[in-house]
Design a protein around this motif. Structure first.
Motif, PDB file in Angstrom:
ATOM      1  N   HIS A   1      -6.656   5.836  -4.209  1.00  0.00           N
ATOM      2  CA  HIS A   1      -7.947   6.144  -2.946  1.00  0.00           C
ATOM      3  C   HIS A   1      -8.138   7.403  -3.075  1.00  0.00           C
ATOM      4  O   HIS A   1      -7.220   8.361  -2.844  1.00  0.00           O
ATOM      5  N   THR A   2      -9.464   7.828  -2.637  1.00  0.00           N
ATOM      6  CA  THR A   2      -9.691   9.083  -2.625  1.00  0.00           C
ATOM      7  C   THR A   2      -9.630   9.790  -1.488  1.00  0.00           C
ATOM      8  O   THR A   2      -9.101  10.839  -1.524  1.00  0.00           O
ATOM      9  N   LYS A   3      -9.634   9.166  -0.148  1.00  0.00           N
ATOM     10  CA  LYS A   3      -9.348   9.966   1.019  1.00  0.00           C
ATOM     11  C   LYS A   3      -7.723  10.157   1.092  1.00  0.00           C
ATOM     12  O   LYS A   3      -7.581  11.372   1.646  1.00  0.00           O
ATOM     13  N   ALA A   4      -7.025   9.132   0.836  1.00  0.00           N
ATOM     14  CA  ALA A   4      -5.701   9.381   1.057  1.00  0.00           C
ATOM     15  C   ALA A   4      -5.133  10.372   0.040  1.00  0.00           C
ATOM     16  O   ALA A   4      -3.807  10.707   0.359  1.00  0.00           O
ATOM     17  N   ASN A   5      -5.655  10.766  -0.975  1.00  0.00           N
ATOM     18  CA  ASN A   5      -5.141  11.701  -2.113  1.00  0.00           C
ATOM     19  C   ASN A   5      -6.269  12.974  -2.066  1.00  0.00           C
ATOM     20  O   ASN A   5      -6.273  13.681  -2.918  1.00  0.00           O
ATOM     21  N   ALA A   6      -6.943  13.327  -0.966  1.00  0.00           N
ATOM     22  CA  ALA A   6      -7.953  14.390  -0.777  1.00  0.00           C
ATOM     23  C   ALA A   6      -7.186  15.514  -1.380  1.00  0.00           C
ATOM     24  O   ALA A   6      -7.678  16.449  -2.242  1.00  0.00           O
TER      25      ALA A   6
ATOM     26  N   VAL B   1      -2.076  -6.800   5.295  1.00  0.00           N
ATOM     27  CA  VAL B   1      -0.895  -6.942   4.133  1.00  0.00           C
ATOM     28  C   VAL B   1      -0.562  -5.488   3.846  1.00  0.00           C
ATOM     29  O   VAL B   1       0.388  -5.118   3.609  1.00  0.00           O
ATOM     30  N   ASN B   2      -1.634  -4.613   3.854  1.00  0.00           N
ATOM     31  CA  ASN B   2      -1.349  -3.184   3.399  1.00  0.00           C
ATOM     32  C   ASN B   2      -0.300  -2.600   4.422  1.00  0.00           C
ATOM     33  O   ASN B   2       0.422  -1.777   4.455  1.00  0.00           O
ATOM     34  N   GLN B   3      -0.756  -2.922   5.654  1.00  0.00           N
ATOM     35  CA  GLN B   3       0.140  -2.331   6.814  1.00  0.00           C
ATOM     36  C   GLN B   3       1.557  -2.795   6.993  1.00  0.00           C
ATOM     37  O   GLN B   3       2.591  -2.216   7.457  1.00  0.00           O
ATOM     38  N   THR B   4       1.762  -4.146   6.478  1.00  0.00           N
ATOM     39  CA  THR B   4       3.222  -4.734   6.814  1.00  0.00           C
ATOM     40  C   THR B   4       3.779  -4.929   5.564  1.00  0.00           C
ATOM     41  O   THR B   4       5.086  -5.177   5.422  1.00  0.00           O
ATOM     42  N   GLU B   5       3.185  -5.100   4.288  1.00  0.00           N
ATOM     43  CA  GLU B   5       3.650  -5.485   3.190  1.00  0.00           C
ATOM     44  C   GLU B   5       3.992  -4.496   1.960  1.00  0.00           C
ATOM     45  O   GLU B   5       4.818  -4.628   1.182  1.00  0.00           O
ATOM     46  N   VAL B   6       2.886  -3.831   1.994  1.00  0.00           N
ATOM     47  CA  VAL B   6       2.889  -2.915   0.643  1.00  0.00           C
ATOM     48  C   VAL B   6       3.336  -1.471   1.047  1.00  0.00           C
ATOM     49  O   VAL B   6       2.799  -0.809   1.994  1.00  0.00           O
ATOM     50  N   PRO B   7       4.016  -0.940   0.096  1.00  0.00           N
ATOM     51  CA  PRO B   7       4.587   0.501   0.327  1.00  0.00           C
ATOM     52  C   PRO B   7       3.528   1.381   0.328  1.00  0.00           C
ATOM     53  O   PRO B   7       2.490   1.091  -0.397  1.00  0.00           O
ATOM     54  N   VAL B   8       3.430   2.565   1.158  1.00  0.00           N
ATOM     55  CA  VAL B   8       2.501   3.349   1.263  1.00  0.00           C
ATOM     56  C   VAL B   8       1.905   3.870   0.215  1.00  0.00           C
ATOM     57  O   VAL B   8       0.592   4.174  -0.200  1.00  0.00           O
ATOM     58  N   GLU B   9       2.966   4.261  -0.713  1.00  0.00           N
ATOM     59  CA  GLU B   9       2.551   4.838  -1.939  1.00  0.00           C
ATOM     60  C   GLU B   9       1.950   4.032  -3.146  1.00  0.00           C
ATOM     61  O   GLU B   9       1.436   4.321  -4.064  1.00  0.00           O
ATOM     62  N   GLU B  10       1.912   2.634  -2.706  1.00  0.00           N
ATOM     63  CA  GLU B  10       1.191   1.585  -3.570  1.00  0.00           C
ATOM     64  C   GLU B  10       0.004   1.062  -3.134  1.00  0.00           C
ATOM     65  O   GLU B  10      -0.630   0.452  -3.966  1.00  0.00           O
ATOM     66  N   ARG B  11      -0.493   1.534  -2.049  1.00  0.00           N
ATOM     67  CA  ARG B  11      -1.764   1.017  -1.555  1.00  0.00           C
ATOM     68  C   ARG B  11      -2.946   1.485  -2.228  1.00  0.00           C
ATOM     69  O   ARG B  11      -2.826   2.738  -2.584  1.00  0.00           O
ATOM     70  N   LEU B  12      -3.810   0.494  -2.360  1.00  0.00           N
ATOM     71  CA  LEU B  12      -5.118   0.968  -3.094  1.00  0.00           C
ATOM     72  C   LEU B  12      -6.027   1.428  -1.873  1.00  0.00           C
ATOM     73  O   LEU B  12      -6.732   2.481  -2.071  1.00  0.00           O
ATOM     74  N   SER B  13      -6.635   0.351  -1.247  1.00  0.00           N
ATOM     75  CA  SER B  13      -7.553   0.456  -0.434  1.00  0.00           C
ATOM     76  C   SER B  13      -7.669  -0.596   0.537  1.00  0.00           C
ATOM     77  O   SER B  13      -6.791  -1.877   0.455  1.00  0.00           O
TER      78      SER B  13
END
Length: 315
Positions: free
Chosen positions: A109-114, A278-290
């Motif tokens: 993800h672009t913004k999260a990895n600025a 799902v992103n907020q509750t199930e996916v680890p932050v470092e594995e989220r895409l968008s």
């Protein structure tokens, strides 16, 4: 026991169990989406590389009841399995001619990895970025990779265009795409441990009370960094033509995406809400895409980003 004490005690236990010439070094390691993990490097004096163990997940297991003795033993076993890395010839990292066939890409993800994107070569793609890494080798405990930074391009006397061209050629070859229905995936995961009736009952339970259209899982054969398979030539095009339907792309994680055949019964707003939840509750932050949902049009052979409303198909 607080986390800092856990680090100290575990490190002391490991030190007593390792050879006297082993050195332990704790350092912060940046990961995807700005996540910083505590990496414990275990290596021998003078070695150019050292296996790294991330202690954050071990502390979580300790809080859940795992003993320090068990965790220490697991880390020691992991170090023994990875000790072959100490004998790997890393001189190839200075020889671009020997690396060309190892350059591959992934999506972040672009913004999260600025911050990270200032240091590495990248190509924009929707709200994402295509970034590049070296696939060095695969072993029992995973893959050995190295993210490509801007300084590598200078050292190798190459450019972004060449890196992108190499990765576009190498990635589909080294990591062929894998496309299955959700039912097939669940069957493969659970089939060895559950009979067919149990698998079917579980899948049906996951689909209630309002099943979606058939769900397809798109990843690569390794199941690692497989979301980038949406970039592979003809993958989305051939699949959508086979179904005779456009596709909705749900970014499950950096490792895979879910494909939903689009028709008028599919609520894109509901799918967008589901992805965010799902992103907020199930996916680890470092594995989220968008948090965004994407739409593939087979007429234009283009992936669009969906924003705000079902009628807003914008790149």
């Amino acid at each position: 026991m607080v986390y800092e004490t856990f680090q100290t005690v575990l490190t002391e236990k490991l030190t007593r169990s390792l050879d006297p010439d082993c050195r332990l070094l704790m350092q912060k390691v940046p990961k995807n989406n700005g996540v910083m993990l505590d990496g414990l490097c275990i290596g021998k004096k003078g070695a150019s590389v050292a296996p790294t163990v991330y202690l954050n997940s071990y502390f979580e297991r300790y809080q859940e009841g795992a003993s320090l003795e068990l965790l220490t033993e697991e880390i020691l076993n992991l170090y023994q399995r990875d000790s072959s890395l100490l004998h790997t010839d890393f001189s190839i990292l200075d020889d671009f001619s020997r690396l060309k066939h190892r350059i591959v890409y992934k999506l972040i993800h672009t913004k999260a990895n600025a911050g990270l994107l200032k240091e590495i070569p990248s190509v924009p793609y929707l709200d994402l970025s295509i970034v590049f890494y070296l696939f060095l080798e695969e072993h029992d405990s995973g893959q050995m990779t190295a993210l490509i930074h801007n300084h590598h391009l200078i050292a190798w006397d190459t450019c972004l265009e060449e890196i992108y061209e190499l990765a576009s050629r190498n990635t589909p070859v080294l990591f062929p795409f894998d496309l299955r229905t959700m039912s097939q995936l669940m069957d493969d995961i659970l089939g060895d441990n559950m009979d067919n009736k149990e698998v079917n009952d579980l899948i049906q339970g996951l689909s209630r009370p309002k099943p979606l259209s058939p769900l397809y899982v798109l990843t690569n054969n390794a199941g690692i960094n497989g979301a980038c398979t949406i970039l592979y030539p003809h993958v989305l095009q051939d699949f959508s033509q086979q179904l005779k339907q456009d596709l909705v792309i749900l970014p499950s994680s950096i490792h895979e995406v879910l494909l939903v055949p689009y028709d008028e019964t599919v609520s894109l707003n509901e799918l967008s809400d589901m992805v965010r939840q799902v992103n907020q509750t199930e996916v680890p932050v470092e594995e989220r895409l968008s948090d965004h949902v994407y739409y593939y049009s087979r007429v234009s052979d283009q992936v669009l980003i969906l924003k705000d409303s079902e009628s807003s198909h914008t790149c």
